[in-house]
Design an enzyme around this catalytic site. Structure first.
Site, mmCIF file in Angstrom:
data_model
loop_
_atom_site.group_PDB
_atom_site.id
_atom_site.type_symbol
_atom_site.label_atom_id
_atom_site.label_comp_id
_atom_site.label_asym_id
_atom_site.label_seq_id
_atom_site.Cartn_x
_atom_site.Cartn_y
_atom_site.Cartn_z
ATOM 1 N N GLY A 356 1.165 -1.481 0.006
ATOM 2 C CA GLY A 356 0.244 -0.058 -0.431
ATOM 3 C C GLY A 356 1.143 1.034 -0.374
ATOM 4 N N GLY A 380 1.304 -7.025 1.922
ATOM 5 C CA GLY A 380 0.936 -8.094 3.466
ATOM 6 C C GLY A 380 0.864 -9.293 2.639
HETATM 7 N N1 LIG Z 1 13.927 4.611 8.193
HETATM 8 C C1 LIG Z 1 12.739 4.756 8.407
HETATM 9 N N2 LIG Z 1 12.576 5.041 9.498
HETATM 10 C C2 LIG Z 1 10.475 5.005 9.439
HETATM 11 N N3 LIG Z 1 10.113 4.813 9.220
HETATM 12 C C3 LIG Z 1 10.167 4.514 8.141
HETATM 13 C C4 LIG Z 1 12.022 4.524 7.323
HETATM 14 N N4 LIG Z 1 11.985 4.403 5.962
HETATM 15 C C5 LIG Z 1 10.670 4.539 5.699
HETATM 16 N N5 LIG Z 1 9.889 4.418 6.571
HETATM 17 C C6 LIG Z 1 8.562 4.163 6.551
HETATM 18 O O1 LIG Z 1 8.068 2.643 6.158
HETATM 19 C C7 LIG Z 1 6.464 3.215 5.613
HETATM 20 C C8 LIG Z 1 5.817 1.850 4.943
HETATM 21 O O2 LIG Z 1 6.309 0.482 5.357
HETATM 22 P P1 LIG Z 1 5.369 -0.613 4.881
HETATM 23 O O3 LIG Z 1 6.139 -1.600 5.349
HETATM 24 O O4 LIG Z 1 4.446 -0.339 6.213
HETATM 25 O O5 LIG Z 1 5.421 -0.437 3.336
HETATM 26 P P2 LIG Z 1 4.077 -1.329 2.547
HETATM 27 O O6 LIG Z 1 4.796 -2.505 2.795
HETATM 28 O O7 LIG Z 1 4.459 -0.676 1.085
HETATM 29 O O8 LIG Z 1 2.842 -0.594 2.710
HETATM 30 P P3 LIG Z 1 1.478 -1.312 3.428
HETATM 31 O O9 LIG Z 1 2.397 -2.786 4.478
HETATM 32 O O10 LIG Z 1 0.715 -0.288 4.659
HETATM 33 O O11 LIG Z 1 0.818 -2.665 2.546
HETATM 34 C C9 LIG Z 1 6.412 4.496 5.060
HETATM 35 O O12 LIG Z 1 5.503 5.194 5.881
HETATM 36 C C10 LIG Z 1 7.580 5.055 5.752
HETATM 37 O O13 LIG Z 1 7.464 6.241 5.963
HETATM 38 O O1 LIG Z 2 -3.512 -3.140 3.664
HETATM 39 C C1 LIG Z 2 -3.305 -4.036 3.953
HETATM 40 O O2 LIG Z 2 -2.200 -3.994 4.232
HETATM 41 C C2 LIG Z 2 -4.364 -4.493 3.835
HETATM 42 O O3 LIG Z 2 -5.966 -3.048 3.837
HETATM 43 C C3 LIG Z 2 -4.625 -4.908 4.954
HETATM 44 O O4 LIG Z 2 -4.902 -4.361 6.008
HETATM 45 P P1 LIG Z 2 -4.604 -5.493 6.986
HETATM 46 O O5 LIG Z 2 -2.983 -5.674 7.525
HETATM 47 O O6 LIG Z 2 -5.126 -3.909 8.503
HETATM 48 O O7 LIG Z 2 -4.888 -6.427 7.810
#
Ligand SMILES: Nc1ncnc2c1ncn2[C@@H]1O[C@H](COP(=O)(O)OP(=O)(O)OP(=O)(O)O)[C@@H](O)[C@H]1O
Ligand SMILES: O=C(O)[C@H](O)COP(=O)(O)O
Length: 399
Positions: A356, A380
């Site tokens: 996301g 995820g």
């Molecule tokens: N060095 C850092 N320290 C803290 N936060 C960080 C750092 N680098 C990136 N981020 C944060 O990580 C967040 C995104 O991480 P996440 O693991 O949720 O990504 P994603 O997998 O793309 O998203 P989702 O799991 O919601 O689908 C962003 O909000 C960003 O600001």
């Molecule tokens: O943002 C996501 O990765 C999906 O909408 C699932 O949300 P959740 O991690 O809160 O289950």
């Protein structure tokens, strides 16, 4: 009269669609509508086939009770704009409003039910409690279409249990996402490079275990970096660190060296003395990754690392990227994410952006979606697929 693959004739029937409409909001303003747009084709196909379409979805992680901050109202409105058709909105999920809204639908019309996570049964670990809620959801429809790819890794009532109670089919979005991920796991063209970042460090470390046997190179950025740097014996100041995962990272580094998989870590880091928030002006400096001051925290990979990551992506034929390289929401810490996104646009082969926040990052940094092979709506969910885990929301459709 119209039909939908897997369901047959659906004109005049009530079809419950599970979509993933979990979009980033600033107050009630949607800051990235990618997941809503990705949900439109299935909803439109069902409506055009004459179904009475009932959309169920979650927003955020409310605690099993109504919370106005997580209302799907703004999302329903945006869906109507994208469909260019009125969309009815029920102010509850399975109560009086939901029942009367569904009853009021004519063939080809669409309704959205209020946030399914306002009901404790949705996410309950207790099968009976989840099942009882799924019974109520199922009573609103004659058939079920599972189209919320971002949630298929969740064993939740609107994803899993409801499919056991209604004739069901896989939606076009879930089918398309799985097809792309299947190519990544079964027959990736080489070199195959994986870029991992973001902040959900322990969620993502598991995927490395599986990828060490599959990818040729792993580039690690974002909040993931610091647990690896610590594993190499460096101090990381006040950066994001999952201390209990340090031994796991030591083990990954050892296995990578043994198996000839290259793990590329940043050589320089953009640090600041505070995490960016409110009106405080960022004051970034670049330091060697091996010399992060005790009072600072790392918020992006540095310019040398950004160039090295871009170089490592050159010539790749398959790339999977999940997780921003830094706190991209703040321009001073967006350089690494921008460089990786830029490098992905030049890939001659399959480039997949999953997650996301990662998908939102490429869009908010101004990249065209068409510059990437595939932008996955699931963070995820796509990682669990790559980890080789069974996705309950997909498995239940096959049973
Ligand atoms: N060095 C850092 N320290 C803290 N936060 C960080 C750092 N680098 C990136 N981020 C944060 O990580 C967040 C995104 O991480 P996440 O693991 O949720 O990504 P994603 O997998 O793309 O998203 P989702 O799991 O919601 O689908 C962003 O909000 C960003 O600001
Ligand atoms: O943002 C996501 O990765 C999906 O909408 C699932 O949300 P959740 O991690 O809160 O289950």
């Amino acid at each position: 009269m119209g039909s939908y693959p897997g369901l047959g004739e659906i004109a005049g029937r009530r079809v419950l669609v599970r979509s993933d409409l979990n979009v980033p909001l600033d107050g009630s303003t949607i800051t990235d509508d990618g997941r809503i747009r990705a949900s439109v084709p299935t909803i439109r196909a069902l409506a055009q086939a004459g179904a009475r379409v009932v959309v169920t979805a979650h927003l955020g992680r409310p605690k099993g009770a109504p919370d106005p901050a997580y209302s799907l109202g703004p999302v329903a409105q945006r869906l109507g704009e994208l469909l260019e058709a009125p969309v009815a909105f029920a102010t509850d999920t399975v109560g009086d409003s939901a029942r009367s809204t569904v009853e009021g639908l004519a063939d080809g019309q669409v309704a959205v039910l209020e946030n399914v996570r306002f009901n404790a049964g949705e996410t309950s670990k207790d099968d009976a409690e989840r099942g009882a809620f799924a019974d109520e959801l199922a009573a609103l429809a004659d058939a079920f279409v599972s189209d919320g790819f971002g949630v298929v890794h969740r064993k939740q009532a609107s994803v899993y249990d409801v499919a056991q109670r209604l004739p069901h089919a896989m939606g076009a979005l879930v089918a398309a996402e799985i097809e792309v991920l299947r190519r990544l796991t079964e027959t990736p063209e080489r070199p195959y490079v994986v870029v991992l970042g973001g902040s959900k460090v322990s969620d993502k470390l598991g995927v490395i275990d599986n990828l060490l046997g599959k990818a040729d190179k792993l580039l690690i950025g974002g909040g993931m970096v610091f647990t690896f740097l610590k594993a190499q014996g460096h101090e990381v100041g006040r950066s994001l660190l999952e201390e209990d995962q340090v031994p796991t990272c030591v083990e990954y580094l050892r296995r990578a060296a043994e198996s000839g998989v290259e793990i590329l870590l940043p050589s320089d880091i953009v640090v600041d003395t505070e995490f960016p928030s409110g009106d405080a002006r960022p004051d970034p400096i670049v330091v060697p990754a091996s010399n992060i001051p005790a009072s600072s925290l790392g918020l992006d990979i540095g310019p040398d690392s950004a160039a090295a990551f871009a170089g490592a992506l050159e010539g790749a034929r398959t790339v999977f990227w999940n997780g921003p390289m830094g706190v991209f929401e703040v321009p001073e810490f967006a350089g690494g994410t921008r460089a990786v996104a830029e490098a992905l646009t030049k890939i001659d082969g399959l480039s997949v952006v999953g997650g996301g926040d990662s998908a939102a990052a490429v869009r908010t940094l101004g990249f065209e979606e068409s510059a990437f092979g595939h932008i996955s709506t699931g963070g995820g969910a796509s990682l669990e697929y790559l980890e080789g885990k069974e996705l309950p929301g997909v498995k239940v459709l096959e049973d």
